[in-house]
Design a protein around this motif. Structure first.
Motif, mmCIF file in Angstrom:
data_model
loop_
_atom_site.group_PDB
_atom_site.id
_atom_site.type_symbol
_atom_site.label_atom_id
_atom_site.label_comp_id
_atom_site.label_asym_id
_atom_site.label_seq_id
_atom_site.Cartn_x
_atom_site.Cartn_y
_atom_site.Cartn_z
ATOM 1 N N VAL C 117 0.818 -1.213 0.000
ATOM 2 C CA VAL C 117 0.000 0.000 0.000
ATOM 3 C C VAL C 117 0.855 1.267 0.000
ATOM 4 N N TRP C 118 1.932 1.264 0.799
ATOM 5 C CA TRP C 118 2.686 2.513 0.967
ATOM 6 C C TRP C 118 4.079 2.460 0.330
ATOM 7 N N GLY C 119 4.469 1.301 -0.185
ATOM 8 C CA GLY C 119 5.770 1.217 -0.836
ATOM 9 C C GLY C 119 6.907 1.088 0.159
ATOM 10 N N LYS C 120 8.109 1.068 -0.369
ATOM 11 C CA LYS C 120 9.255 0.774 0.474
ATOM 12 C C LYS C 120 10.023 2.004 0.919
ATOM 13 N N LYS C 121 9.651 3.143 0.360
ATOM 14 C CA LYS C 121 10.428 4.320 0.727
ATOM 15 C C LYS C 121 9.963 4.829 2.081
ATOM 16 N N PRO C 122 10.863 5.407 2.841
ATOM 17 C CA PRO C 122 10.451 5.952 4.132
ATOM 18 C C PRO C 122 9.553 7.169 3.933
ATOM 19 N N LEU C 123 8.575 7.285 4.801
ATOM 20 C CA LEU C 123 7.651 8.418 4.701
ATOM 21 C C LEU C 123 7.749 9.236 5.978
ATOM 22 N N LEU C 124 7.699 10.525 5.801
ATOM 23 C CA LEU C 124 7.837 11.400 6.954
ATOM 24 C C LEU C 124 6.464 11.812 7.453
ATOM 25 N N PRO C 213 7.755 11.703 13.156
ATOM 26 C CA PRO C 213 8.452 12.929 12.788
ATOM 27 C C PRO C 213 9.959 12.858 13.043
ATOM 28 N N GLN C 214 10.378 12.007 14.008
ATOM 29 C CA GLN C 214 11.807 11.926 14.313
ATOM 30 C C GLN C 214 12.551 11.128 13.272
ATOM 31 N N THR C 215 11.995 9.966 12.946
ATOM 32 C CA THR C 215 12.818 9.021 12.204
ATOM 33 C C THR C 215 12.155 8.509 10.947
ATOM 34 N N MET C 216 10.958 8.945 10.654
ATOM 35 C CA MET C 216 10.241 8.494 9.466
ATOM 36 C C MET C 216 9.750 7.060 9.623
ATOM 37 N N LEU C 217 8.831 6.699 8.746
ATOM 38 C CA LEU C 217 8.221 5.373 8.838
ATOM 39 C C LEU C 217 8.662 4.549 7.649
ATOM 40 N N ARG C 218 9.144 3.351 7.909
ATOM 41 C CA ARG C 218 9.581 2.503 6.816
ATOM 42 C C ARG C 218 9.170 1.074 7.088
ATOM 43 N N PHE C 219 8.900 0.323 6.024
ATOM 44 C CA PHE C 219 8.287 -0.992 6.180
ATOM 45 C C PHE C 219 9.073 -1.924 7.104
ATOM 46 N N ASP C 220 10.396 -1.745 7.208
ATOM 47 C CA ASP C 220 11.162 -2.722 7.981
ATOM 48 C C ASP C 220 11.544 -2.225 9.366
ATOM 49 N N MET C 221 10.861 -1.180 9.866
ATOM 50 C CA MET C 221 11.266 -0.640 11.152
ATOM 51 C C MET C 221 10.650 -1.402 12.327
ATOM 52 N N GLY C 222 9.645 -2.243 12.039
ATOM 53 C CA GLY C 222 8.855 -2.841 13.105
ATOM 54 C C GLY C 222 9.635 -3.700 14.085
ATOM 55 N N LEU C 223 10.410 -4.638 13.553
ATOM 56 C CA LEU C 223 11.059 -5.612 14.426
ATOM 57 C C LEU C 223 11.981 -4.926 15.423
ATOM 58 N N GLY C 224 12.786 -3.999 14.943
ATOM 59 C CA GLY C 224 13.731 -3.305 15.814
ATOM 60 C C GLY C 224 13.027 -2.608 16.963
ATOM 61 N N LEU C 225 11.963 -1.845 16.642
ATOM 62 C CA LEU C 225 11.245 -1.117 17.681
ATOM 63 C C LEU C 225 10.548 -2.078 18.631
ATOM 64 N N GLY C 226 9.968 -3.142 18.064
ATOM 65 C CA GLY C 226 9.284 -4.128 18.892
ATOM 66 C C GLY C 226 10.246 -4.734 19.902
ATOM 67 N N LEU C 227 11.444 -5.054 19.434
ATOM 68 C CA LEU C 227 12.447 -5.652 20.315
ATOM 69 C C LEU C 227 12.824 -4.712 21.444
ATOM 70 N N LYS C 228 13.043 -3.440 21.060
ATOM 71 C CA LYS C 228 13.405 -2.466 22.089
ATOM 72 C C LYS C 228 12.270 -2.369 23.102
ATOM 73 N N GLY C 229 11.031 -2.442 22.602
ATOM 74 C CA GLY C 229 9.891 -2.418 23.502
ATOM 75 C C GLY C 229 9.935 -3.591 24.458
#
Lengths: 316, 390, 292
Positions: C117-124, C213-229
């Motif tokens: 739906v949103w593609g692979k590019k990071p979105l701000l 707004p800090q780091t943008m949204l990208r399709f592969d950011m989930g796992l890293g943030l989830g782990l930190k959580g």
């Protein structure tokens, strides 16, 4: 009866794979070899998960250790592949066993997270030690494996049969361990850890043995893979490998032998054929795995407890 | 009796079609393409394939190579070295291609190279990193070429610019991936010769989300310029973090992988005033008429627009690499005179003066890239646009 | 000395910016873990999809702060519920391991949706809350940090009120203490599970407003943030909203301090080593996963 049938099915599977190895063109063989590599890792995980009931995501790290160690040791000791294999397997065995000891008391999800951290630490160390390991770019592996009677190993067919041989060996060892006293102790830990302890099973000891065996097996697979592909990079031995191994084992049924191997071979082949989907591939990948998990065969986790289901979310 | 005219018409059409086809008569020459169309590098790989297809169509429309059309067979490498290697073998062993264009990332490049070098297949790669043609511990590179500028070329460009600005003390922030590692090595290696001292160095995780701590540490060393070396959104994040730190700040210089509209969009106001070396593609309108690349670049941009690629993948510094790879391949084939791998390799490494989008290529057996510092320009972001820096 | 103060100020600023996001993720994690003993690998994807939906919303219409918050809440609630119905909701009778792996499959599936739906590019994602940068004396919080922190603290406060004071909140707590006993008292564990997923979705949506707004949204950011959580939740110990949130903030601060004192190279290695250490510490004394 059931055991005889399983043996017949296993024999025919390996015979089929051996025939495939003789007839497939080389570049197709490469793909099957990569599936076999994954299958060995799945069998390795089967020791701690299928027998001991411990979820591990450290397989990628153990496999990578084998690959990097072999790549770094071969230039120092050319021609000593067997000795290096022995050293690497023993060292990774010891390391995996040592890592698992303190982690033994963690519950399912927590153990998964802790071993996941082990893999991430491994990847980060490889990146940090870039003078030695080549960092993210990885390094070329120019030295060839050399085995007695066979000499230097090159080409697809020899490697295919080495992978197949390693898979066969892991299956035989697994079947042997499962039927042994150690295997029964592990299964006891798996079914009810507290009861097992109460019956005098040294849980930490038997489970670390299973962890170690799995680690050593993964390391050997990594070693083969490093020399076969001719380069090592952290991306090859990352969390993805661990997750894949775990997924296929869970889908194929932990504790079983043919189920997981068939799951790897069939699903991996299917997944490598869905190139035409382009960007939809990740989605289809996820859905396929989800469906396999929901409706796939059920592994040893529920055998022996037929008819009994935990209340949702009751833990254990 | 309406059948007869219809048949006649059909026959005529067939004749006409075959007459057109005869313009590029003969068997097509098969070229293999490896592009990372999925996985982390997809943002580079997908447009690269589209540009490759566009260039092939353009070459064929002009009569192909020695009267034979080119045909591209391409596979997705999923940004994964193992799959890249597998697909390379499929291209060569099953599809019997003459040569390979791609892959897209350095890791994949090394994996593919292992095979192509051993089996003597010419490969013109579009990877950013130098290791594929560096030799030494990365193995021989007799059959491997690459079209993007070498890292060292970009570093030389930056140092030359800084020297002109009388800047001698810099701090560097490099990505922890192969690309950044390469950048750090070259920045360090070329610093003494250029009279630059590196006062502080830090690293960043290219998929990371906040680098203000690193930026802060670098600024503590009071450099006159900060050089950031990473591809993709991390560069924009670094620029934002840099802009948000309080106090007066030195120059911010990005690497040659950064110039793209995406950088401007993501970094927003923080991009203003940042500098970076880039291919001439990014400031085509401002090039002097004397520049030999100007017509090629303008024509490339026109084709790119015409195909509707601009809407999907706004033009960036990576866009031209596949065009250049195929331009080199065509020049090589024409020079070799026959579609033969040995002859093609020999021809490729002795090509001179081939004008591409990324620069004028002068290859030698030692230099399998062939671009000089002149192929880059220094770009400065002004009012949300890339302009030629003075 | 001036330099030390500057270091400290910078650590606090960049540490809290991500620490608040980790805290929000950790809240979602522990909500789900407490009610269903399930570790949700797809927590990061909840954040991702909510963030991307908000992004599309900001592209389509003019969004004021109140509307943005409401949209985030609705979207997070829906996403959380959707995740529940496709993972745990389908697999009550499966082994916990299969449930765990289902969340892994869900993480892939959701990522696939994001790519399509949103593609692979990071979105701000633009800043949606008009919270200014704060500076008091030497201390300094950038606008992003201030916004993240405000959102995270408010969410934690509301959540702890909800759990303590409302009927539904009490139901979740009852199920988390003893599922069987709760069922005997007429509390439906299924509803409590679904609600905990939905609430986790809301915290993830707020997290996306903080991190976008800090780091943008990208399709592969989930796992890293989830782990930190997850690390943050383990640090906080899972049992109280405020402790879990503090775990996130502390993790953010530790990470920033590690970068400043050592190098970014070591940051990841050390924070995962910390995770293993914490898990071991937390589990010593409890021999086995306790049985409900």
């Amino acid at each position: 009866m059931a055991a005889a049938r399983a043996r017949a099915a296993g024999t025919s599977l390996f015979a089929l794979l051996a025939v495939l190895g003789c007839v497939l063109p080389d570049y197709e063989l490469l793909a099957v070899s990569q599936h076999l590599f994954l299958a060995v890792n799945v069998m390795a995980l089967n020791f701690c998960l299928g027998l001991g009931g411990q979820v591990s995501l450290a397989q990628g790290a153990f496999c990578g250790l084998g690959a990097y160690a072999s790549a770094l040791l071969h230039p120092e000791l050319p021609g000593g592949s067997l000795a290096i294999a022995a050293v690497v397997a023993t060292a990774v065995y010891a390391l995996a066993a040592a890592v698992s000891r303190p982690l033994e008391k963690l519950g399912e999800g927590f153990l998964a997270m802790a071993t996941l951290a082990v893999t991430l630490i491994f990847t980060n160390l490889i990146l940090s030690l870039s003078p030695l390991t080549g960092g993210t770019a990885g390094m070329m592996v120019d030295s060839k494996l050399s085995l007695p009677f066979l000499g230097a190993i090159t080409g697809d067919k020899p490697y295919y049969f080495l992978f197949l041989g390693l898979l066969l060996a892991s299956v035989l060892v697994f079947a042997r361990v499962r039927a042994s006293r150690l295997g029964r102790a592990l299964l006891a830990c798996h079914d009810d850890p507290e009861a097992a302890s109460a019956c005098g099973v040294n849980r930490a000891a038997v489970r670390s043995l299973a962890f170690g065996l799995g680690g050593a097996l993964s390391a050997l697979a990594g070693m083969l893979q490093a020399h076969y592909s001719g380069f090592v990079s952290p991306g090859q031995y990352s969390l993805e490998l661990s997750l894949k191994a775990l997924l296929f084992l869970v889908i194929g049924g932990p504790g079983r032998i043919l189920g997981p191997i068939a799951a790897v071979l069939l699903l991996e082949t299917a997944l490598s054929k869905i190139h035409f989907l382009g960007e939809a591939r990740v989605l289809v990948h996820g859905l396929l795995l989800g469906l396999a998990l929901l409706w796939g065969p059920v592994g040893a986790f529920r055998t022996g407890r037929a008819g009994f289901t935990n209340a949702p979310g009751a833990g254990t | 009796m309406k059948l007869l005219p219809a048949l006649t018409l059909a026959a005529l059409l067939c004749l006409l079609a075959s007459a057109f086809a005869a313009q590029t008569a003969g068997e097509p020459i098969l070229i293999g393409g490896l592009f990372a169309e999925s996985g982390p590098a997809a943002f580079i790989g997908t447009p690269t394939r589209l540009v490759a297809e566009m260039t092939i169509a353009d070459i064929n429309a002009k009569g192909g190579v020695s009267g034979r059309p080119l045909k591209l067979i391409s596979y997705d490498t999923e940004s994964d070295p193992n799959i890249a290697q597998r697909m390379a073998r499929q291209l060569i062993e099953a599809d019997k291609v003459l040569a390979i264009v791609g892959p897209s990332t350095t890791g994949e490049g090394l994996a593919v190279k292992k095979y192509t070098e051993e089996n003597h297949i010419p490969a013109i790669m579009t990877v950013g990193g130098d290791p594929v043609i560096a030799g030494g511990k990365f193995g021989p590179f007799a059959w491997t070429f690459k079209t993007p500028q070498r890292t060292s070329t970009a570093v030389e460009k930056i140092y030359a610019y800084l020297a002109a600005q009388k800047i001698t003390k810099i701090a560097v922030l490099t990505a922890k991936d192969a690309f950044g590692q390469d950048g750090l090595e070259q920045l360090k290696a070329l610093a003494p010769a250029s009279g630059v001292t590196i006062a502080a160095e830090e690293s960043l995780d290219p998929s990371g989300t906040d680098f203000s701590a690193q930026m802060f540490k670098l600024l503590e060393a009071k450099p006159q310029a900060v050089v950031v070396w990473t591809i993709g959104p991390a560069g924009a994040v670094a620029a934002k973090n840099f802009a948000e730190l309080p106090g007066a700040k030195p120059l911010l210089v990005q690497c040659h992988g950064q110039p793209s509209p995406k950088y401007l969009e993501l970094a927003g106001a923080a991009a203003e005033g940042t500098l970076m070396p880039g291919t001439k593609l990014m400031a085509a309108g401002q090039l002097p008429d004397s520049d030999p690349q100007k017509p090629v670049v303008l024509r490339f941009i026109a084709m790119y627009d015409e195909r509707g690629l601009e809407k999907q993948f706004p033009l960036n510094t990576h866009s031209g690499y596949a065009f250049d790879a195929l331009t080199l391949l065509r020049a090589g084939l024409e020079k070799a005179g026959k579609p033969d791998r040995d002859a093609l390799r020999g021809a490729l490494e002795s090509l001179t003066g081939v004008v591409g989008v990324s620069g004028v290529f002068n290859l030698t057996p030692e230099d399998h890239n062939g671009l000089s510092v002149d192929s880059l320009v220094m770009l400065k972001v002004e009012h949300g646009r890339f302009t030629l820096a003075q | 000395m001036a330099s030390f103060t500057a270091y400290a100020v910078q650590t606090v600023n960049s540490g809290l910016a991500l620490g608040s996001v980790y805290g929000l993720m950790a809240l979602g994690f522990s909500l789900i873990y407490n009610s269903s003993r399930l570790i949700n690998f797809a927590q990061g994807e909840l954040l991702l999809l909510c963030g991307l939906t908000l992004y599309s919303l900001t592209q389509a219409v003019q969004v004021n702060p109140i509307f943005a918050l409401a949209a985030a809440a609705v979207c997070g609630y829906g996403a959380g519920f959707a995740m529940y119905s496709t993972t745990l909701g389908l697999s009550f009778r499966s082994s916990p391991l299969r449930q765990l792996m289902l969340t892994v499959a869900a993480s892939l599936t959701w990522q696939g949706v994001a790519i399509l739906v949103w593609g692979k590019k990071p979105l701000l994602l633009p800043r949606l809350l008009p919270i200014p940068a704060v500076s008091a004396g030497p201390f300094y919080l950038s606008a992003d940090t201030a916004a993240s922190l405000t959102m995270a603290l408010t969410a934690a406060a509301l959540l702890s009120l909800f759990l303590a004071k409302t009927r539904y909140g009490r139901a979740i707590r009852a199920v988390s203490m003893n599922s069987l006993a709760a069922r005997l008292q007429g509390v439906s564990p299924t509803n409590a599970h679904a609600l905990s997923f939905a609430l986790a979705g809301v915290t993830a949506a707020l997290g996306s407003m903080a991190v976008g707004p800090q780091t943008m949204l990208r399709f592969d950011m989930g796992l890293g943030l989830g782990l930190k959580g997850f690390v943050a939740a383990s640090l906080g110990g899972y049992d109280s909203v405020w402790k879990v949130f503090a775990g996130g903030a502390i993790l953010g601060l530790i990470e920033a301090a590690l970068v400043l004192t050592f190098s970014a190279e070591l940051k990841e290695t050390l924070s995962y080593a910390l995770l293993i250490g914490l898990l071991l510490l937390a589990k010593t004394g409890r021999s086995c996963p306790e049985k409900a």
